[in-house]
Design an enzyme around this catalytic site. Structure first.
Site, PDB file in Angstrom:
ATOM      1  N   PHE A 136      -4.159   1.790  -6.058  1.00 37.90           N
ATOM      2  CA  PHE A 136      -5.607   1.887  -6.258  1.00 37.90           C
ATOM      3  C   PHE A 136      -5.998   1.618  -7.712  1.00 37.90           C
ATOM      4  O   PHE A 136      -5.400   2.180  -8.633  1.00 37.90           O
ATOM      5  CB  PHE A 136      -6.096   3.305  -5.928  1.00 37.90           C
ATOM      6  CG  PHE A 136      -6.063   3.677  -4.479  1.00 37.90           C
ATOM      7  CD1 PHE A 136      -7.194   3.558  -3.683  1.00 37.90           C
ATOM      8  CD2 PHE A 136      -4.903   4.185  -3.900  1.00 37.90           C
ATOM      9  CE1 PHE A 136      -7.173   3.931  -2.350  1.00 37.90           C
ATOM     10  CE2 PHE A 136      -4.862   4.552  -2.567  1.00 37.90           C
ATOM     11  CZ  PHE A 136      -6.003   4.425  -1.785  1.00 37.90           C
ATOM     12  N   ASP A 137      -7.020   0.797  -7.913  1.00 40.98           N
ATOM     13  CA  ASP A 137      -7.744   0.814  -9.177  1.00 40.98           C
ATOM     14  C   ASP A 137      -8.541   2.124  -9.181  1.00 40.98           C
ATOM     15  O   ASP A 137      -8.739   2.730  -8.125  1.00 40.98           O
ATOM     16  CB  ASP A 137      -8.675  -0.399  -9.251  1.00 40.98           C
ATOM     17  CG  ASP A 137      -9.557  -0.385 -10.483  1.00 40.98           C
ATOM     18  OD1 ASP A 137      -9.037  -0.122 -11.581  1.00 40.98           O
ATOM     19  OD2 ASP A 137     -10.762  -0.649 -10.351  1.00 40.98           O
ATOM     20  N   MET A 138      -8.991   2.571 -10.340  1.00 36.68           N
ATOM     21  CA  MET A 138      -9.754   3.833 -10.375  1.00 36.68           C
ATOM     22  C   MET A 138     -11.263   3.606 -10.447  1.00 36.68           C
ATOM     23  O   MET A 138     -11.996   3.958  -9.523  1.00 36.68           O
ATOM     24  CB  MET A 138      -9.308   4.718 -11.538  1.00 36.68           C
ATOM     25  CG  MET A 138     -10.002   6.080 -11.509  1.00 36.68           C
ATOM     26  SD  MET A 138      -9.405   7.244 -12.770  1.00 36.68           S
ATOM     27  CE  MET A 138     -10.214   6.606 -14.246  1.00 36.68           C
TER      28      MET A 138
END
Length: 215
Positions: free
Chosen positions: A6-8
């Site tokens: 995941f990107d944040m």
């Protein structure tokens, strides 16, 4: 499917507009005459990239260290409430992945301490097997380093992973790593998501897709 990265910002938390408005606020006071939309080019950059762009946007009137200090001071005085901007379906998708023994990582351009603070305040830190910041690798997004690092540490092949992103640079980073990329549809920032393998409205739709992948 053995891992999800995941990107944040923009994926797990809806932080990007907060940061763009805040940045626009303080640079306007320092002489920036552009529009809020001009700050959208900062999306997906690491801190070094952000400061370099701000240096240009402020017509090189301030040093990088002065820009860094002003930015730090502004957001210290105007802190973000991470829990209030946790995106819908985050906990549901993390619980689903854990139950199915899928490895989970955060691969973000934000500094490591910011990532950990955000995940902790949102009460989701314990779901992640690995966290990597662009600051910890040689090259930041759109280079693939953060995603290749996650594969290496979690001992997962690129073919068995998915990347979830929203920004143009993040999507390119995933593709440059030769990992399948899911984009969360961008509605505000004009991000080019055409290189993504899949585009979904939100994480709820991604969860439905993952259920199909696993069944």
């Amino acid at each position: 499917m053995k891992a999800v990265f995941f990107d944040m910002d923009g994926v797990l938390i809806d932080s990007e507009m907060f940061y763009m408005k805040g940045t626009y606020d303080w640079i306007s006071k320092k002489g920036f005459n552009g529009k809020l939309e001009d700050t959208f080019r900062l999306i997906g950059t690491n801190m070094e990239g952000t400061y370099n762009l701000l240096y240009e946007m402020l017509n090189k009137k301030y040093t990088i260290s002065e820009i860094e200090e002003e930015n730090r001071k502004y957001f210290l005085e105007n802190p973000i409430d991470y829990k209030a901007i946790l995106n819908p379906f985050v906990k549901e998708i993390l619980i689903f992945l854990k139950e199915h023994k899928i490895k989970i990582a955060v691969c973000s351009s934000s500094p490591k301490k910011i990532i950990e603070k955000a995940l902790k305040e949102c009460e989701i830190l314990e779901y992640f097997d690995f966290i990597v910041s662009s600051d910890e690798v040689e090259k930041s997004k759109p280079d693939p380093d953060v995603y290749l690092k996650a594969c290496e540490v979690l001992k997962v092949s690129k073919e068995d992973a998915f990347v979830i992103e929203d920004s143009t640079m993040g999507i390119e980073a995933g593709k440059n790593a030769n990992i399948k990329v899911i984009a969360i549809k961008d509605k505000f920032f004009g991000q080019d998501q055409t290189k993504a393998d899949y585009i979904f409205e939100n994480l709820g739709k991604v969860l439905e897709f993952f259920k199909g992948e696993i069944s």
